[in-house]
Design an enzyme around this catalytic site. Structure first.
Site, short mmCIF file in Angstrom:
data_model
loop_
_atom_site.label_atom_id
_atom_site.label_comp_id
_atom_site.label_asym_id
_atom_site.label_seq_id
_atom_site.Cartn_x
_atom_site.Cartn_y
_atom_site.Cartn_z
N CYS A 158 -4.67 -3.43 16.43
CA CYS A 158 -5.34 -2.65 15.38
C CYS A 158 -6.09 -3.54 14.40
O CYS A 158 -7.29 -3.42 14.24
CB CYS A 158 -4.31 -1.78 14.66
SG CYS A 158 -4.98 -0.88 13.26
N CYS A 207 -3.94 -3.76 9.04
CA CYS A 207 -2.99 -4.24 8.04
C CYS A 207 -2.88 -5.75 8.14
O CYS A 207 -1.98 -6.27 8.80
CB CYS A 207 -1.63 -3.57 8.24
SG CYS A 207 -1.72 -1.77 8.19
N GLN A 253 -7.62 10.34 -3.87
CA GLN A 253 -6.80 9.15 -3.63
C GLN A 253 -5.79 9.40 -2.51
O GLN A 253 -5.11 10.44 -2.50
CB GLN A 253 -6.07 8.74 -4.90
CG GLN A 253 -6.99 8.30 -6.03
CD GLN A 253 -7.50 6.88 -5.85
OE1 GLN A 253 -7.19 6.20 -4.88
NE2 GLN A 253 -8.30 6.42 -6.81
N ASP A 308 -14.44 4.08 -12.07
CA ASP A 308 -13.74 3.79 -10.82
C ASP A 308 -14.77 3.72 -9.69
O ASP A 308 -14.86 4.63 -8.87
CB ASP A 308 -12.69 4.87 -10.55
CG ASP A 308 -11.82 4.56 -9.33
OD1 ASP A 308 -12.01 3.48 -8.73
OD2 ASP A 308 -10.96 5.39 -8.98
N CYS A 348 -10.82 -1.07 -6.63
CA CYS A 348 -10.12 -1.36 -5.38
C CYS A 348 -10.58 -2.69 -4.81
O CYS A 348 -10.21 -3.05 -3.69
CB CYS A 348 -10.32 -0.23 -4.37
SG CYS A 348 -12.05 0.08 -3.97
#
Length: 386
Positions: free
Chosen positions: A20, A23, A220, A318, A345
């Site tokens: 993948c 992560c 979110q 944001d 972010c």
């Protein structure tokens, strides 16, 4: 425990870890992930102010309330999953450690139904086929579930039978939407959507407010940490009943509506028209009469406000990962709010924007790191005042 008594890391629990690539730091135990992200933020933002200790999650698994799966074909079989990092290759996945379990179950059901109904998956190269993606949004508080089927054509073979079969297996689905995307694009959703079952949106509660969420509107994805994040933002903003607040990049109005509880007036601006439509409904749902929303580019809108002599006491911003535009930052300085709360972010672009704002006289007063994703992305906040 392994034979050498080394604890099994979260990365080793994931069966997709080698393919993948989403992560990137999942090979680290969670406490070390927190340390890694804290150090990263300190390196980028520590020169402006002390970075408070990172706020992590108590249960950092299956927290994503939005799940998307790409559909394709391999070995004559329909597959669904995620794109391998930096490629357009689909990694077949039935269940992800980050994603809502119910959403994953529904996607597996849709894949099996697609095969039984002979609905062909989309072929990116040939631009043929029908089913491109499935998006699931679930309200963790309300329990409502929205399924969006992204198709390459508006014609949906055996549509009623397919929907009935899906609802029979998952009667807790609140609404089903068909989104049509017939372009050669990396974007998941196309311009046109229509409800096949239900109202075409779901309702969810956050920080005591009710929000309508449609397929294209941003919300979110980590509701637990969003409560923490927005709580810090409101704390840093120090909003009082005589103050005017601008919620820049407001989305469906989440933080603006929370701020409206204490403010005299709130102005929200967002470029996504679907999000603004939801925001206006959300204001009615929350009974907020002191907030107004505008569908516009945040930078250009701020310039117009500054040119008209408009004033704001607090600006909450944001932006997307690219950060704020120079146009926006210049207008922000012209408006000269006494306090700015910057949610980001991407601490790299945030550091860039802070460099501009501090050169223009703003000083960083507080920095709070809040982990939102079990990946390399982080959420940080700064409160700045003259």
């Amino acid at each position: 425990m392994k034979q050498n008594d080394t604890p099994i890391t979260d990365f080793e629990r994931c069966p997709h870890r080698k393919k993948c690539g989403a992560c990137q730091i999942q090979n680290l135990p969670y406490d070390r992930q927190l340390s890694f992200k804290q150090v990263k933020v300190i390196k980028l933002l520590g020169k402006y102010h002390h970075v408070a200790e990172i706020i992590g999650m108590k249960a950092p698994f299956n927290y994503r309330n939005k799940v998307q799966a790409a559909f394709g074909k391999r070995g004559g079989q329909i597959i669904s999953g995620v794109y391998q990092s930096s490629t357009h290759n689909i990694v077949p996945i039935d269940s992800c450690m980050l994603e809502d379990l119910k959403a994953d179950e529904i996607i597996v059901t849709i894949r099996r139904l697609a095969a039984s109904f002979k609905l062909k998956p989309f072929d990116d190269n040939a631009m043929t086929g029908f089913l491109r993606h499935v998006q699931i949004k679930r309200g963790f508080v309300s329990g409502q579930i929205m399924v969006t089927l992204v198709t390459a054509t508006e014609e949906f073979p055996s549509c009623s039978k397919f929907i009935n079969a899906l609802l029979e297996r998952h009667p807790d689905i609140t609404t089903i939407v068909q989104n049509i995307n017939n372009k050669r694009t990396s974007l998941v959703l196309g311009e046109k959507s229509k409800a096949l079952y239900g109202e075409g949106y779901i309702l969810e509660q956050l920080c005591g407010c009710t929000f309508r969420i449609s397929p294209k509107a941003f919300y979110q994805i980590n509701p637990v940490q969003t409560e923490v994040l927005y709580g810090k933002a409101i704390e840093f903003a120090e909003i009082t009943p005589e103050k005017t607040v601008i919620d820049a990049y407001c989305g469906i109005g989440t933080i603006g509506l929370i701020a409206a509880k204490n403010a005299k007036r709130v102005i929200g601006v967002e470029i996504n028209p679907d999000a603004i439509a939801d925001a206006k409904v959300n204001a009615k749902l929350s009974g907020a009469e002191n907030i107004e929303f505008y569908n516009a580019d945040a930078g250009k809108f701020m310039v117009e406000l500054a040119d008209s002599g408009e004033k704001a006491d607090v600006v909450i911003m944001d932006p997307a990962r690219a950060g704020a535009s120079l146009e926006f930052l210049r207008a922000l300085v012209t408006l000269s709010p006494e306090r700015i709360v910057y949610i980001s972010c991407n601490p790299e672009t945030q550091a860039r924007d802070l460099s501009f704002l501090t050169r223009k006289g703003y000083k960083v007063r507080r920095i709070q790191n809040v982990i939102k994703e079990y990946q390399t992305g982080v959420k940080t906040q700064e409160s700045k005042e003259n």
